[in-house]
Design a protein around this motif. Structure first.
Motif, PDB file in Angstrom:
ATOM      1  N   ALA A 180       0.813  -0.968   0.163  1.00 32.33           N
ATOM      2  CA  ALA A 180       0.105   0.015  -0.070  1.00 32.33           C
ATOM      3  C   ALA A 180       0.828   1.147  -0.042  1.00 32.33           C
ATOM      4  O   ALA A 180       0.516   2.146  -0.625  1.00 32.33           O
ATOM      5  CB  ALA A 180      -0.896   0.029   1.394  1.00 32.33           C
ATOM      6  N   ILE A 181       1.932   1.261   0.762  1.00 32.52           N
ATOM      7  CA  ILE A 181       2.855   2.501   0.899  1.00 32.52           C
ATOM      8  C   ILE A 181       3.508   2.515  -0.695  1.00 32.52           C
ATOM      9  O   ILE A 181       3.640   3.618  -1.119  1.00 32.52           O
ATOM     10  CB  ILE A 181       3.657   2.082   1.635  1.00 32.52           C
ATOM     11  N   PHE A 182       4.166   1.405  -1.312  1.00 35.39           N
ATOM     12  CA  PHE A 182       4.433   1.564  -2.325  1.00 35.39           C
ATOM     13  C   PHE A 182       3.710   2.103  -3.700  1.00 35.39           C
ATOM     14  O   PHE A 182       4.078   2.808  -4.333  1.00 35.39           O
ATOM     15  CB  PHE A 182       4.941   0.168  -2.866  1.00 35.39           C
ATOM     16  N   ALA A 183       2.276   1.699  -3.615  1.00 30.99           N
ATOM     17  CA  ALA A 183       1.413   2.331  -4.543  1.00 30.99           C
ATOM     18  C   ALA A 183       0.912   3.339  -4.245  1.00 30.99           C
ATOM     19  O   ALA A 183       0.624   4.030  -5.358  1.00 30.99           O
ATOM     20  CB  ALA A 183       0.475   0.960  -4.740  1.00 30.99           C
ATOM     21  N   ALA A 184       0.455   3.534  -3.276  1.00 28.27           N
ATOM     22  CA  ALA A 184      -0.238   4.866  -2.857  1.00 28.27           C
ATOM     23  C   ALA A 184       0.709   6.114  -2.359  1.00 28.27           C
ATOM     24  O   ALA A 184       0.306   7.192  -2.547  1.00 28.27           O
ATOM     25  CB  ALA A 184      -1.320   4.564  -1.797  1.00 28.27           C
ATOM     26  N   TRP A 185       1.747   5.659  -1.896  1.00 35.08           N
ATOM     27  CA  TRP A 185       2.550   6.930  -1.549  1.00 35.08           C
ATOM     28  C   TRP A 185       4.198   6.451  -1.945  1.00 35.08           C
ATOM     29  O   TRP A 185       4.914   6.054  -0.874  1.00 35.08           O
ATOM     30  CB  TRP A 185       2.752   7.180   0.027  1.00 35.08           C
ATOM     31  N   PRO A 186       4.251   6.550  -3.185  1.00 37.10           N
ATOM     32  CA  PRO A 186       5.730   5.973  -3.644  1.00 37.10           C
ATOM     33  C   PRO A 186       6.949   6.753  -3.232  1.00 37.10           C
ATOM     34  O   PRO A 186       7.881   6.275  -2.901  1.00 37.10           O
ATOM     35  CB  PRO A 186       5.663   6.133  -5.093  1.00 37.10           C
ATOM     36  N   LEU A 187       6.707   8.046  -3.047  1.00 38.48           N
ATOM     37  CA  LEU A 187       8.165   8.670  -2.334  1.00 38.48           C
ATOM     38  C   LEU A 187       8.065   8.371  -1.109  1.00 38.48           C
ATOM     39  O   LEU A 187       9.188   8.173  -0.478  1.00 38.48           O
ATOM     40  CB  LEU A 187       7.523  10.523  -2.422  1.00 38.48           C
ATOM     41  N   VAL A 188       7.117   8.381  -0.209  1.00 37.72           N
ATOM     42  CA  VAL A 188       7.245   7.592   1.192  1.00 37.72           C
ATOM     43  C   VAL A 188       7.816   6.388   1.101  1.00 37.72           C
ATOM     44  O   VAL A 188       9.088   6.159   2.041  1.00 37.72           O
ATOM     45  CB  VAL A 188       6.006   7.643   1.839  1.00 37.72           C
ATOM     46  N   TYR A 189       7.437   5.305   0.399  1.00 37.73           N
ATOM     47  CA  TYR A 189       8.069   4.160   0.281  1.00 37.73           C
ATOM     48  C   TYR A 189       9.690   4.296  -0.107  1.00 37.73           C
ATOM     49  O   TYR A 189      10.563   3.690   0.512  1.00 37.73           O
ATOM     50  CB  TYR A 189       7.344   3.185  -0.739  1.00 37.73           C
ATOM     51  N   ALA A 190       9.893   5.284  -0.988  1.00 38.82           N
ATOM     52  CA  ALA A 190      11.365   5.268  -1.475  1.00 38.82           C
ATOM     53  C   ALA A 190      12.201   5.790  -0.504  1.00 38.82           C
ATOM     54  O   ALA A 190      13.105   5.278  -0.155  1.00 38.82           O
ATOM     55  CB  ALA A 190      11.435   6.297  -2.733  1.00 38.82           C
ATOM     56  N   ALA A 191      11.601   6.775   0.552  1.00 39.47           N
ATOM     57  CA  ALA A 191      12.410   7.467   1.663  1.00 39.47           C
ATOM     58  C   ALA A 191      12.592   6.457   2.563  1.00 39.47           C
ATOM     59  O   ALA A 191      13.455   6.437   3.221  1.00 39.47           O
ATOM     60  CB  ALA A 191      11.476   8.764   1.828  1.00 39.47           C
ATOM     61  N   SER A 192      11.536   5.876   3.046  1.00 35.74           N
ATOM     62  CA  SER A 192      11.747   5.211   4.373  1.00 35.74           C
ATOM     63  C   SER A 192      12.353   3.730   3.956  1.00 35.74           C
ATOM     64  O   SER A 192      13.127   3.463   4.766  1.00 35.74           O
ATOM     65  CB  SER A 192      10.181   4.813   4.602  1.00 35.74           C
ATOM     66  N   PHE A 193      12.228   3.082   2.934  1.00 31.82           N
ATOM     67  CA  PHE A 193      12.971   1.908   2.576  1.00 31.82           C
ATOM     68  C   PHE A 193      14.198   2.115   2.161  1.00 31.82           C
ATOM     69  O   PHE A 193      14.977   1.170   2.325  1.00 31.82           O
ATOM     70  CB  PHE A 193      12.003   0.797   1.796  1.00 31.82           C
ATOM     71  N   SER A 194      14.689   3.188   1.582  1.00 30.32           N
ATOM     72  CA  SER A 194      16.051   3.717   1.326  1.00 30.32           C
ATOM     73  C   SER A 194      16.669   3.919   2.788  1.00 30.32           C
ATOM     74  O   SER A 194      17.798   3.625   2.835  1.00 30.32           O
ATOM     75  CB  SER A 194      16.043   4.627   0.189  1.00 30.32           C
ATOM     76  N   GLY A 195      16.067   5.064   3.240  1.00 27.50           N
ATOM     77  CA  GLY A 195      16.837   5.652   4.343  1.00 27.50           C
ATOM     78  C   GLY A 195      16.919   4.529   5.546  1.00 27.50           C
ATOM     79  O   GLY A 195      18.010   4.804   6.219  1.00 27.50           O
ATOM     80  N   PHE A 196      15.911   3.951   5.719  1.00 22.67           N
ATOM     81  CA  PHE A 196      15.996   2.636   6.570  1.00 22.67           C
ATOM     82  C   PHE A 196      16.416   1.344   6.239  1.00 22.67           C
ATOM     83  O   PHE A 196      16.233   0.136   6.854  1.00 22.67           O
ATOM     84  CB  PHE A 196      14.477   2.290   7.502  1.00 22.67           C
ATOM     85  N   TYR A 197      17.242   1.375   5.017  1.00 24.50           N
ATOM     86  CA  TYR A 197      17.614   0.113   4.518  1.00 24.50           C
ATOM     87  C   TYR A 197      18.343  -0.770   5.456  1.00 24.50           C
ATOM     88  O   TYR A 197      17.964  -2.002   5.499  1.00 24.50           O
ATOM     89  CB  TYR A 197      18.468   0.343   3.243  1.00 24.50           C
ATOM     90  N   LEU A 198      19.361  -0.390   6.173  1.00 27.06           N
ATOM     91  CA  LEU A 198      20.011  -1.290   6.967  1.00 27.06           C
ATOM     92  C   LEU A 198      18.991  -1.832   8.045  1.00 27.06           C
ATOM     93  O   LEU A 198      19.213  -3.217   8.447  1.00 27.06           O
ATOM     94  CB  LEU A 198      21.500  -0.778   7.433  1.00 27.06           C
ATOM     95  N   ALA A 199      18.311  -1.008   8.596  1.00 20.70           N
ATOM     96  CA  ALA A 199      17.398  -1.482   9.535  1.00 20.70           C
ATOM     97  C   ALA A 199      16.388  -2.494   9.082  1.00 20.70           C
ATOM     98  O   ALA A 199      16.042  -3.429   9.620  1.00 20.70           O
ATOM     99  CB  ALA A 199      16.640  -0.353  10.319  1.00 20.70           C
ATOM    100  N   MET A 200      15.883  -2.202   7.769  1.00 19.83           N
ATOM    101  CA  MET A 200      14.711  -3.226   7.177  1.00 19.83           C
ATOM    102  C   MET A 200      15.562  -4.463   6.962  1.00 19.83           C
ATOM    103  O   MET A 200      14.814  -5.583   6.928  1.00 19.83           O
ATOM    104  CB  MET A 200      14.391  -2.658   5.729  1.00 19.83           C
TER     105      MET A 200
END
Length: 382
Positions: free
Chosen positions: A73-93
């Motif tokens: 849902a984040i990827f499809a509805a809020w793509p910039l949020v997905y990009a920022a959170s999954f990239s910024g928190f990459y090591l945590a993810m």
């Protein structure tokens, strides 16, 4: 569907649905994570550990669907949020995914061999698979409340200026501990309702009682820290709610206590933190009085109330930038197009009831108390 709803309404619907999916994940996979985190403390021999494991094992895979739905849902509805959170928190993810991978192999492999060392090693994996995601999810929420060091250039290219160790500061760590306590409470309440009378159930009640008190104390401490610790972001330039998505149109500035402004402006929102506190208190009473439905209902209320509190306090901000006032992502400036949100809503209206109906059917089929006798005689159990 996008012809039936205005762009503003679609954005609000998807913001609400994102909260529903996160709460759904906490209420279903939450007790699986909690049981994993509790495993070394409530079960002291192989039979007892198998009892706890077989409470979660039949349904954990289906419960994890909510995690996938939330990410989708984040990827499809809020793509910039997905990009920022999954990239910024990459090591945590990556840490979360590595821990979650231990769960399926732990369930599948621990009983393949009878040696105590073999089974203990996989039990440790199940503990890590429950504790680490619970902690990191809370730490991620704490970092969102604190502000994330993201920056967008004029071409909307995203840059993350933080580090892994920078994620673990006091507010995020407090949120991580709250998340662990919340999951442990939920897992203990579920063990209470799914286990037959046993030492495991009694230990789970004791651990859940401690976790309920921890939820109350940590939730209150988090509120105090957010109110007077210099946390919060105020939107000084609001983008049009029905305009095209462009994060650079908004301006947010750090403002101590700003995350509480919505509760002052809209007192009905106080329902969310009230549910958090009252749910934890009800779960504590239910665990101490052996009222199983009250404890599970209370832990569910607490989880839903705490998650809703975060979302309502931040609205309309989704991901605030701590390094650039024009790079914060809001409900109004970071969503997909109106057409995309409309098509997704049609799919959700069709398929979400199917998922809910199937989930309810699975729980109905799998329902029942796990007993010591069943562990000894049923060859289909782990």
């Amino acid at each position: 569907m996008h012809m039936l709803f205005e762009y503003t309404t679609l954005r609000l619907i998807w913001w609400s649905l994102l909260g529903v999916l996160l709460i759904g994940f906490a209420l279903t996979d939450g007790w699986d994570l909690g049981i994993g985190a509790l495993l070394p403390f409530v079960a002291r021999n192989d039979v007892e550990r198998r009892m706890a494991i077989n409470v979660a094992a039949p349904t954990w895979e289906g419960n994890q669907v909510w995690f996938i739905l939330g990410g989708g849902a984040i990827f499809a509805a809020w793509p910039l949020v997905y990009a920022a959170s999954f990239s910024g928190f990459y090591l945590a993810m990556f840490l979360v995914l590595a821990a979650l991978i231990l769960r399926p192999v732990g369930f599948k492999y621990r009983s393949k061999r009878p040696e105590a060392r073999w089974r203990s090693a996989w039990d440790l994996g199940l503990f890590v698979g429950g504790f680490v995601p619970s902690l990191v999810f809370g730490v991620a929420v704490g970092n969102v409340l604190r502000g994330v060091p993201i920056r967008l250039d004029g071409d909307l290219r995203l840059f993350y200026e933080g580090s892994l160790w920078g994620l673990f500061t006091p507010l995020p760590l407090l949120c991580g501990l709250l998340s662990v306590s919340m999951m442990v409470l939920h897992g203990a309440s579920y063990l209470g309702i799914r286990l037959a009378a046993s030492a495991v159930r009694e230990r789970a009640r004791l651990a859940g009682s401690v976790a309920a008190l921890a939820v109350i104390v940590l939730f209150a401490a988090g509120g105090v820290l957010v109110a007077w610790g210099g946390f919060g972001y105020a939107v000084t330039t609001m983008p049009p709610a029905d305009g095209p998505s462009n994060p650079l149109w908004a301006t947010t500035v750090p403002q101590s206590g700003a995350w509480l402004d919505n509760f002052v402006a809209h007192p009905w929102m106080m329902i969310a933190p009230a549910l958090g506190f009252l749910g934890a208190a009800l779960a504590f009473v239910g665990l101490r009085t052996r009222h199983e439905l009250a404890s599970l209902g209370g832990s569910s209320m607490a989880s839903a109330g705490i998650i809703a509190t975060v979302g309502l306090s931040m609205f309309p901000v989704i991901l605030p930038s701590s390094v650039d006032p024009h790079s914060s992502l809001l409900v109004w400036n970071a969503s997909s197009s109106q057409h995309t949100l409309g098509i997704m809503l049609v799919c959700t209206v069709i398929f979400l009831p199917v998922v809910l109906a199937y989930t309810a059917w699975v729980y109905r089929v799998m329902w029942g108390r796990v007993t010591t006798a069943e562990i000894s005689t049923n060859p289909d159990l782990y």
